[in-house]
Design a protein around this motif. Sequence first.
Motif, short mmCIF file in Angstrom:
data_model
loop_
_atom_site.label_atom_id
_atom_site.label_comp_id
_atom_site.label_asym_id
_atom_site.label_seq_id
_atom_site.Cartn_x
_atom_site.Cartn_y
_atom_site.Cartn_z
N LEU A 1 -33.24 -65.61 58.10
CA LEU A 1 -33.33 -66.28 56.81
C LEU A 1 -32.71 -67.67 56.89
O LEU A 1 -31.77 -67.90 57.64
CB LEU A 1 -32.60 -65.47 55.73
CG LEU A 1 -33.09 -64.05 55.47
CD1 LEU A 1 -32.21 -63.38 54.41
CD2 LEU A 1 -34.55 -64.05 55.03
N SER A 2 -33.26 -68.58 56.11
CA SER A 2 -32.73 -69.94 56.02
C SER A 2 -32.63 -70.34 54.56
O SER A 2 -33.59 -70.14 53.79
CB SER A 2 -33.62 -70.95 56.76
OG SER A 2 -33.69 -70.65 58.14
N SER B 1 -33.20 -47.23 50.52
CA SER B 1 -34.63 -47.04 50.28
C SER B 1 -35.26 -48.35 49.83
O SER B 1 -34.85 -48.93 48.82
CB SER B 1 -34.86 -45.97 49.21
OG SER B 1 -36.20 -45.98 48.76
N THR B 2 -36.27 -48.81 50.58
CA THR B 2 -36.96 -50.04 50.18
C THR B 2 -37.76 -49.84 48.91
O THR B 2 -38.07 -50.80 48.20
CB THR B 2 -37.90 -50.51 51.30
OG1 THR B 2 -38.77 -49.42 51.67
CG2 THR B 2 -37.12 -50.96 52.53
N LEU C 1 -34.02 -52.22 47.87
CA LEU C 1 -34.40 -53.42 48.63
C LEU C 1 -33.65 -54.64 48.13
O LEU C 1 -33.18 -55.48 48.92
CB LEU C 1 -35.91 -53.64 48.53
CG LEU C 1 -36.49 -54.77 49.38
CD1 LEU C 1 -36.26 -54.51 50.85
CD2 LEU C 1 -37.98 -54.91 49.11
N ASP C 2 -33.52 -54.75 46.82
CA ASP C 2 -32.82 -55.88 46.22
C ASP C 2 -31.38 -55.97 46.73
O ASP C 2 -30.92 -57.01 47.21
CB ASP C 2 -32.83 -55.72 44.70
CG ASP C 2 -32.44 -57.00 43.97
OD1 ASP C 2 -31.82 -57.87 44.60
OD2 ASP C 2 -32.75 -57.14 42.78
N GLU D 1 -42.32 -62.65 50.34
CA GLU D 1 -42.43 -62.72 51.79
C GLU D 1 -41.39 -61.83 52.47
O GLU D 1 -41.69 -61.15 53.46
CB GLU D 1 -42.30 -64.16 52.27
CG GLU D 1 -43.50 -65.03 51.91
CD GLU D 1 -43.37 -66.47 52.39
OE1 GLU D 1 -42.30 -66.79 52.97
OE2 GLU D 1 -44.31 -67.25 52.19
N ILE D 2 -40.16 -61.82 51.95
CA ILE D 2 -39.11 -60.97 52.51
C ILE D 2 -39.47 -59.51 52.35
O ILE D 2 -39.34 -58.70 53.28
CB ILE D 2 -37.75 -61.27 51.85
CG1 ILE D 2 -37.26 -62.67 52.25
CG2 ILE D 2 -36.71 -60.22 52.23
CD1 ILE D 2 -36.03 -63.12 51.50
N GLU D 3 -39.95 -59.15 51.16
CA GLU D 3 -40.32 -57.76 50.88
C GLU D 3 -41.44 -57.30 51.81
O GLU D 3 -41.37 -56.21 52.41
CB GLU D 3 -40.74 -57.61 49.43
CG GLU D 3 -41.08 -56.20 49.02
CD GLU D 3 -41.44 -56.09 47.55
OE1 GLU D 3 -41.41 -54.97 47.02
OE2 GLU D 3 -41.75 -57.14 46.93
#
Length: 301
Positions: A291-292, A242-243, A267-268, A153-155
Amino acid sequence: MAEVTRKRTGELLRKLFEILLQSQDGLQAGVALKKLADSVTLSPYEAGIYESSGDRRFEKIVRFATVDCVKAGWILKHKGTWTVTVDGVEAYNSITDPESFYKSAVKLYDAWKASQKGLSLQTSSQPEFGEEDSGGKSTSITFEQAEEQAWTEIEMYLLAMNPYEFQDLVADLLKAMSYHVSWVSPPGKDGGVDILAYNDPLGTVPPRIKVQVKRVTQRISTDTLRAFTSLIGNNDVGLFVSTGGFTKDAEEFARAQESRKVTLIDLDKLVELWIEFYGKLEDSARRRLPLSPIYFLTPPA
Protein backbone atom coordinates in the motif's frame (compact mmCIF):
# COMPACT_ATOMS: atom_id res chain seq x y z
CA MET A 1 -28.06 25.52 -21.17
CA ALA A 2 -29.92 22.50 -19.80
CA GLU A 3 -30.89 22.57 -16.16
CA VAL A 4 -31.52 20.02 -13.47
CA THR A 5 -34.39 21.20 -11.32
CA ARG A 6 -34.67 20.63 -7.61
CA LYS A 7 -37.81 18.64 -8.24
CA ARG A 8 -35.93 16.28 -10.54
CA THR A 9 -33.02 16.06 -8.10
CA GLY A 10 -35.47 15.29 -5.32
CA GLU A 11 -37.01 12.52 -7.41
CA LEU A 12 -33.61 10.96 -7.98
CA LEU A 13 -32.71 11.28 -4.31
CA ARG A 14 -35.91 9.68 -3.08
CA LYS A 15 -35.43 6.79 -5.49
CA LEU A 16 -31.86 6.44 -4.25
CA PHE A 17 -33.09 6.32 -0.65
CA GLU A 18 -35.61 3.66 -1.64
CA ILE A 19 -32.83 1.55 -3.13
CA LEU A 20 -30.49 2.01 -0.16
CA LEU A 21 -33.21 1.18 2.35
CA GLN A 22 -33.65 -2.21 0.70
CA SER A 23 -30.16 -3.14 1.92
CA GLN A 24 -29.71 -3.23 5.68
CA ASP A 25 -25.97 -2.64 5.46
CA GLY A 26 -26.08 -0.06 2.68
CA LEU A 27 -24.60 -0.38 -0.79
CA GLN A 28 -21.36 0.40 -2.53
CA ALA A 29 -21.78 3.75 -4.28
CA GLY A 30 -21.21 2.31 -7.74
CA VAL A 31 -23.81 -0.39 -7.17
CA ALA A 32 -26.34 2.11 -5.81
CA LEU A 33 -25.83 4.48 -8.74
CA LYS A 34 -26.22 1.66 -11.27
CA LYS A 35 -29.43 0.47 -9.61
CA LEU A 36 -30.71 4.03 -9.65
CA ALA A 37 -29.85 4.56 -13.31
CA ASP A 38 -31.58 1.29 -14.21
CA SER A 39 -34.75 2.26 -12.33
CA VAL A 40 -35.32 5.71 -13.86
CA THR A 41 -35.46 7.17 -17.35
CA LEU A 42 -32.55 9.52 -17.87
CA SER A 43 -33.07 12.70 -19.83
CA PRO A 44 -30.70 13.37 -22.73
CA TYR A 45 -28.94 15.95 -20.55
CA GLU A 46 -28.53 13.54 -17.64
CA ALA A 47 -27.26 10.81 -19.96
CA GLY A 48 -24.74 13.21 -21.47
CA ILE A 49 -21.02 12.73 -20.94
CA TYR A 50 -18.44 15.18 -19.61
CA GLU A 51 -15.66 15.15 -22.18
CA SER A 52 -13.04 16.05 -19.57
CA SER A 53 -13.72 13.08 -17.31
CA GLY A 54 -15.87 10.68 -19.33
CA ASP A 55 -18.46 10.65 -16.53
CA ARG A 56 -22.18 10.87 -17.14
CA ARG A 57 -23.88 13.98 -15.81
CA PHE A 58 -26.31 11.71 -13.99
CA GLU A 59 -23.63 10.40 -11.61
CA LYS A 60 -22.41 13.92 -10.83
CA ILE A 61 -25.94 15.21 -10.28
CA VAL A 62 -26.66 12.49 -7.74
CA ARG A 63 -23.28 12.71 -6.05
CA PHE A 64 -23.60 16.49 -5.64
CA ALA A 65 -27.05 16.04 -4.08
CA THR A 66 -25.83 13.35 -1.67
CA VAL A 67 -23.30 15.81 -0.24
CA ASP A 68 -26.28 17.81 1.05
CA CYS A 69 -27.75 14.62 2.49
CA VAL A 70 -24.50 13.72 4.24
CA LYS A 71 -24.27 17.13 5.92
CA ALA A 72 -27.97 16.87 6.76
CA GLY A 73 -27.20 13.66 8.61
CA TRP A 74 -29.39 11.57 6.29
CA ILE A 75 -26.71 9.50 4.56
CA LEU A 76 -23.53 7.98 5.95
CA LYS A 77 -20.63 7.34 3.57
CA HIS A 78 -17.87 4.99 4.69
CA LYS A 79 -15.20 3.61 2.39
CA GLY A 80 -17.48 3.73 -0.62
CA THR A 81 -20.58 2.36 1.10
CA TRP A 82 -23.69 4.55 1.35
CA THR A 83 -26.15 3.94 4.18
CA VAL A 84 -29.32 5.80 5.14
CA THR A 85 -29.27 6.95 8.77
CA VAL A 86 -32.14 6.95 11.25
CA ASP A 87 -32.64 10.66 10.56
CA GLY A 88 -32.61 9.90 6.85
CA VAL A 89 -35.34 7.29 7.25
CA GLU A 90 -37.43 9.78 9.20
CA ALA A 91 -36.95 12.46 6.54
CA TYR A 92 -37.77 9.99 3.74
CA ASN A 93 -41.00 8.97 5.46
CA SER A 94 -42.11 12.44 6.53
CA ILE A 95 -41.14 14.58 3.50
CA THR A 96 -42.78 12.80 0.60
CA ASP A 97 -42.74 15.64 -1.93
CA PRO A 98 -39.49 15.25 -3.93
CA GLU A 99 -38.77 18.96 -4.28
CA SER A 100 -39.42 19.61 -0.58
CA PHE A 101 -37.29 16.60 0.29
CA TYR A 102 -34.27 17.97 -1.54
CA LYS A 103 -34.90 21.55 -0.36
CA SER A 104 -34.85 20.31 3.23
CA ALA A 105 -31.50 18.63 2.64
CA VAL A 106 -30.13 21.82 1.08
CA LYS A 107 -31.39 23.87 4.02
CA LEU A 108 -29.59 21.58 6.46
CA TYR A 109 -26.47 21.73 4.31
CA ASP A 110 -26.63 25.53 4.43
CA ALA A 111 -26.97 25.39 8.22
CA TRP A 112 -23.87 23.20 8.40
CA LYS A 113 -22.04 25.52 6.01
CA ALA A 114 -22.98 28.55 8.11
CA SER A 115 -21.58 26.84 11.20
CA GLN A 116 -18.14 26.77 9.60
CA LYS A 117 -15.87 29.61 10.63
CA GLY A 118 -16.25 32.76 8.55
CA LEU A 119 -19.38 31.68 6.68
CA SER A 120 -22.86 33.16 6.89
CA LEU A 121 -26.15 31.37 6.35
CA GLN A 122 -27.52 31.66 2.84
CA THR A 123 -29.63 29.53 0.56
CA SER A 124 -27.60 27.41 -1.84
CA SER A 125 -28.41 27.36 -5.51
CA GLN A 126 -28.10 24.29 -7.65
CA PRO A 127 -24.59 24.44 -9.20
CA GLU A 128 -23.80 23.66 -12.79
CA PHE A 129 -22.59 20.11 -12.31
CA GLY A 130 -19.01 19.47 -13.29
CA GLU A 131 -17.92 22.99 -12.34
CA GLU A 132 -16.25 23.98 -9.09
CA ASP A 133 -18.61 25.18 -6.39
CA SER A 134 -17.82 27.50 -3.51
CA GLY A 135 -19.31 25.11 -0.96
CA GLY A 136 -16.60 22.51 -1.44
CA LYS A 137 -18.86 19.84 -2.95
CA SER A 138 -16.44 19.16 -5.79
CA THR A 139 -13.72 18.48 -3.23
CA SER A 140 -16.01 16.11 -1.35
CA ILE A 141 -16.87 14.21 -4.52
CA THR A 142 -13.24 13.92 -5.63
CA PHE A 143 -12.28 12.63 -2.20
CA GLU A 144 -15.09 10.07 -1.94
CA GLN A 145 -14.51 8.73 -5.47
CA ALA A 146 -10.83 8.25 -4.71
CA GLU A 147 -11.70 6.46 -1.48
CA GLU A 148 -14.24 4.26 -3.26
CA GLN A 149 -11.74 3.27 -5.94
CA ALA A 150 -8.97 2.55 -3.44
CA TRP A 151 -11.17 0.47 -1.18
CA THR A 152 -12.69 -1.49 -4.08
CA GLU A 153 -9.25 -2.34 -5.45
CA ILE A 154 -7.99 -3.48 -2.02
CA GLU A 155 -11.10 -5.60 -1.45
CA MET A 156 -10.88 -7.27 -4.88
CA TYR A 157 -7.14 -7.89 -4.41
CA LEU A 158 -7.67 -9.64 -1.05
CA LEU A 159 -10.64 -11.68 -2.28
CA ALA A 160 -8.60 -12.91 -5.24
CA MET A 161 -5.69 -13.93 -3.02
CA ASN A 162 -4.87 -17.60 -2.52
CA PRO A 163 -6.50 -18.72 0.78
CA TYR A 164 -3.21 -19.90 2.26
CA GLU A 165 -1.43 -16.72 1.22
CA PHE A 166 -4.21 -14.77 2.92
CA GLN A 167 -3.69 -16.92 6.00
CA ASP A 168 0.01 -16.00 5.94
CA LEU A 169 -0.96 -12.34 5.60
CA VAL A 170 -2.92 -12.55 8.87
CA ALA A 171 0.02 -14.29 10.54
CA ASP A 172 2.37 -11.55 9.33
CA LEU A 173 0.04 -8.92 10.76
CA LEU A 174 0.04 -10.63 14.17
CA LYS A 175 3.85 -10.63 14.14
CA ALA A 176 3.87 -6.91 13.35
CA MET A 177 1.53 -6.41 16.31
CA SER A 178 4.23 -8.04 18.53
CA TYR A 179 2.54 -11.42 18.89
CA HIS A 180 4.63 -14.55 18.53
CA VAL A 181 3.24 -16.88 15.88
CA SER A 182 4.16 -20.47 16.69
CA TRP A 183 2.18 -22.31 14.03
CA VAL A 184 0.42 -21.66 10.73
CA SER A 185 -1.72 -24.43 9.29
CA PRO A 186 -0.32 -26.07 6.14
CA PRO A 187 -2.66 -26.91 3.25
CA GLY A 188 -5.21 -29.54 4.20
CA LYS A 189 -7.50 -30.10 7.16
CA ASP A 190 -6.69 -27.84 10.09
CA GLY A 191 -9.25 -28.86 12.70
CA GLY A 192 -10.78 -25.38 12.76
CA VAL A 193 -7.65 -23.47 13.83
CA ASP A 194 -5.42 -21.82 11.22
CA ILE A 195 -2.91 -19.93 13.37
CA LEU A 196 -1.56 -20.25 16.93
CA ALA A 197 0.11 -17.26 18.57
CA TYR A 198 1.34 -16.23 22.01
CA ASN A 199 2.23 -13.10 23.94
CA ASP A 200 5.84 -14.20 24.52
CA PRO A 201 8.42 -16.18 22.52
CA LEU A 202 8.15 -19.33 24.68
CA GLY A 203 4.39 -19.33 24.95
CA THR A 204 4.47 -19.25 28.75
CA VAL A 205 2.32 -16.13 29.20
CA PRO A 206 -1.41 -16.74 28.71
CA PRO A 207 -3.64 -16.45 26.86
CA ARG A 208 -2.91 -18.59 23.84
CA ILE A 209 -4.40 -17.07 20.69
CA LYS A 210 -6.30 -19.36 18.33
CA VAL A 211 -7.10 -17.87 14.94
CA GLN A 212 -9.48 -18.98 12.23
CA VAL A 213 -9.19 -17.25 8.84
CA LYS A 214 -11.89 -17.21 6.18
CA ARG A 215 -11.34 -15.57 2.79
CA VAL A 216 -14.99 -15.58 1.76
CA THR A 217 -17.61 -13.24 0.37
CA GLN A 218 -20.56 -14.37 2.49
CA ARG A 219 -21.09 -13.43 6.15
CA ILE A 220 -20.08 -15.90 8.82
CA SER A 221 -23.11 -17.35 10.61
CA THR A 222 -23.66 -18.07 14.29
CA ASP A 223 -23.29 -21.83 13.68
CA THR A 224 -19.85 -21.41 12.14
CA LEU A 225 -18.76 -19.10 14.93
CA ARG A 226 -20.15 -21.46 17.59
CA ALA A 227 -18.11 -24.31 16.15
CA PHE A 228 -14.98 -22.19 16.44
CA THR A 229 -15.66 -21.08 20.02
CA SER A 230 -16.01 -24.74 21.03
CA LEU A 231 -12.25 -25.02 20.34
CA ILE A 232 -11.36 -22.17 22.70
CA GLY A 233 -10.18 -23.35 26.13
CA ASN A 234 -10.07 -21.51 29.44
CA ASN A 235 -6.59 -20.11 28.74
CA ASP A 236 -7.33 -19.24 25.11
CA VAL A 237 -8.77 -16.32 23.25
CA GLY A 238 -10.23 -16.67 19.80
CA LEU A 239 -9.67 -14.47 16.79
CA PHE A 240 -11.95 -14.98 13.80
CA VAL A 241 -10.95 -13.16 10.61
CA SER A 242 -13.52 -13.06 7.81
CA THR A 243 -13.36 -11.00 4.63
CA GLY A 244 -17.12 -11.44 4.27
CA GLY A 245 -17.89 -10.09 7.72
CA PHE A 246 -20.38 -11.60 10.16
CA THR A 247 -24.13 -11.78 10.53
CA LYS A 248 -25.78 -9.65 13.20
CA ASP A 249 -26.61 -12.79 15.18
CA ALA A 250 -22.97 -13.91 15.02
CA GLU A 251 -21.78 -10.53 16.27
CA GLU A 252 -24.25 -10.71 19.16
CA PHE A 253 -23.12 -14.25 19.94
CA ALA A 254 -19.49 -13.09 20.14
CA ARG A 255 -20.36 -10.19 22.45
CA ALA A 256 -22.28 -12.51 24.77
CA GLN A 257 -19.32 -14.83 25.35
CA GLU A 258 -17.71 -14.64 28.80
CA SER A 259 -15.60 -17.75 29.38
CA ARG A 260 -14.79 -18.31 25.72
CA LYS A 261 -13.79 -14.91 24.43
CA VAL A 262 -13.63 -14.31 20.69
CA THR A 263 -12.78 -11.18 18.71
CA LEU A 264 -14.23 -10.70 15.24
CA ILE A 265 -12.23 -8.98 12.49
CA ASP A 266 -13.91 -8.15 9.19
CA LEU A 267 -12.26 -6.85 6.03
CA ASP A 268 -12.62 -3.23 7.13
CA LYS A 269 -10.88 -3.82 10.46
CA LEU A 270 -8.22 -6.03 8.89
CA VAL A 271 -7.17 -3.32 6.44
CA GLU A 272 -7.21 -0.69 9.20
CA LEU A 273 -4.83 -2.84 11.27
CA TRP A 274 -2.64 -3.53 8.22
CA ILE A 275 -2.29 0.22 7.64
CA GLU A 276 -1.72 0.96 11.33
CA PHE A 277 1.12 -1.58 11.66
CA TYR A 278 2.43 -1.29 8.10
CA GLY A 279 5.68 0.27 9.30
CA LYS A 280 6.40 -2.75 11.51
CA LEU A 281 5.75 -5.37 8.82
CA GLU A 282 8.69 -7.25 7.34
CA ASP A 283 9.44 -6.46 3.71
CA SER A 284 8.22 -9.89 2.60
CA ALA A 285 4.95 -9.27 4.45
CA ARG A 286 4.40 -5.87 2.84
CA ARG A 287 4.63 -7.48 -0.58
CA ARG A 288 1.53 -9.52 0.23
CA LEU A 289 -0.53 -6.32 0.33
CA PRO A 290 1.60 -3.35 -0.77
CA LEU A 291 0.00 0.00 0.00
CA SER A 292 1.05 3.58 -0.65
CA PRO A 293 -0.54 6.70 0.88
CA ILE A 294 -1.83 9.31 -1.54
CA TYR A 295 -2.83 12.68 -0.16
CA PHE A 296 -6.03 14.51 -1.12
CA LEU A 297 -7.46 17.75 0.16
CA THR A 298 -9.78 16.65 2.98
CA PRO A 299 -13.36 17.95 2.64
CA PRO A 300 -14.64 20.04 5.57
CA ALA A 301 -15.98 17.80 8.33
